[in-house]
Design a protein around this motif. Structure first.
Motif: not given
Length: 429
Positions: A346-371
């Protein structure tokens, strides 16, 4: 012949068969070292028992390690060369009883650093700011005390480019443990060095000076080979991890700062071309150095992350806040290199760190404050949001997934480095 786990004597592995040879001086036997057979990673006493019940024992004479292609702990950024971000064995502390074991500081910041942990040491890079300088260094500290063991300069040429080097720990089984890191060259240090500026075991560099060196490459080690590309390089370099000798130099179309992953004999590179304004995802056969397939994308790839490979799919994030899923093998109507789905935050901020995968779920964070940290689910032909964390931050570093005694279903460990200090947040899955 039995193997007895040194830190848990209740774990005993029996030999499947025993053959006495060599005039009674040698015993040959087979053990099932699969986890399904009760074998656990760690050190074991080797016990040989006579029919009379007398025995001899070599304490910690045997060690069970994970396969070389799935390294223990953080030996590569995001745990392994396929960058799934998943801990193959859970040894992280209980988050309900976390205490500060030590505080160890260096004189410069740690922006865009994801540590590598191996053999009771923590390795990280540090720099005085966003751009590389002659103060750019790699550090090794004790994981028990936090005391600095060694550090080395990795940018004496003072290339003025963004500082986000990749690095990996490599144990070839030859008695020398190696720390391989990108700087103005690719450096290989003895991981058990001491002092300041130890002499490298080897270095490699044949980049044109305009290629801005290796400080932006997220290199990795796969099956005894270094997979790396320079910041703006239009080639994948495949090196022997023990010697630094060049095996293949493979022309590719996507340079820029994104990384490279390795799985099942294939290298996957991700990069952006300013000439075409396209992101290129390329699959290279590591043995032959030939390109199997190439896919393009009109969104710019994230600066300092590598693609995540698993279950016949490859996932990568982009600067415009999207996660993409492509096929790496034939799956239903999809051929290798086909786009399967993308997910837009929704925020559209840069996803600089890539994604982590566990089963069918993917985890990631975004740059810029408050994500928040995002969890999305791969539903096959599409992806959906599963949850966002109540914890928010400025997530430059890579996100990884593990388990703890209190949270056997798992936690996400996310790195926040905006202030030049590395913070880790544990978020319950």
């Amino acid at each position: 012949v039995t193997l007895i786990k040194s830190d848990d004597p209740g774990v005993v592995l029996e030999a499947a068969n025993e053959v006495v040879s060599g005039g009674g001086t040698e015993i040959t036997c087979d053990f099932d070292l699969n986890s399904s057979a009760g074998a656990e990673l760690g050190k074991y006493h080797v016990r040989v028992t006579n029919p009379s019940s007398l025995y001899g024992q070599l304490n910690e004479g045997f060690e069970i390690k994970p396969p070389a292609t799935d390294p223990y702990w953080w030996e590569c950024i995001m745990y392994n060369s396929s960058r799934t971000g998943r801990n193959p064995i859970a040894t992280t502390p209980d988050p309900t009883s976390l205490t500060l074991a030590f505080a160890s500081s260096v004189a410069v910041g740690m922006k865009f650093c994801t540590p590598v942990v191996a053999e009771n040491k923590i390795f990280f890079t540090a720099n005085s700011g966003f751009y590389a300088s002659t103060g750019s260094r790699v550090y090794c500290h004790s994981l028990e005390t936090g005391a600095q063991i060694w550090n080395a300069q990795i940018n004496p040429s003072n290339a003025y480019i963004r500082f986000m080097p990749g690095f990996a720990f490599y144990d070839a089984g030859d008695g020398t443990e190696r720390l391989i890191v990108g700087g103005d060259q690719i450096y290989c240090f003895d991981a058990n060095s001491t002092g300041t500026n130890p002499t490298p075991l080897w270095t490699y560099d044949d980049l044109d000076p305009t290629d801005q060196n290796w400080l932006g490459t997220q290199l990795t080690v796969y099956d005894g080979k270094v997979l790396a590309k320079g910041r703006s390089s239009t080639a994948l370099y495949i090196l022997d991890a023990k010697t630094g000798s060049l095996i293949h130099k493979v022309p590719i179309q996507g340079g820029f700062e994104s990384g490279v992953s390795g799985k099942d004999g294939k290298a996957y590179t991700l990069g952006y071309s300013y000439a075409t304004y396209l992101t290129y995802l390329e699959c290279i056969d590591i043995e032959t150095g030939t390109i199997d397939w190439t896919a393009t994308n009109t969104y710019s790839s994230s600066h300092w992350s590598g693609p995540c490979v698993g279950d016949g799919r490859i996932y990568f994030s982009c600067y415009q806040g999207r996660v993409f899923c492509y096929a790496t093998e034939a799956q239903g109507s999809y051929s290798p290199g086909d786009l399967i789905w993308y997910y837009q935050t929704a925020q559209g901020n840069p996803l600089n760190g890539g994604v982590a995968k566990l089963g069918d779920d993917l985890y990631f964070g975004a740059a810029f404050t408050g994500n928040p940290i995002y969890c999305i689910t791969d539903n096959g032909d599409s992806a959906s949001l599963k949850w966002t964390s109540s914890v928010t931050g400025y997530w430059d570093g890579h996100t990884v997934v593990t388990t703890t005694p209190s949270y056997p279903d798992g936690v996400v460990i996310a790195a926040e480095t905006n202030s030049g200090i590395l913070y880790l947040s544990l978020i319950h899955i």
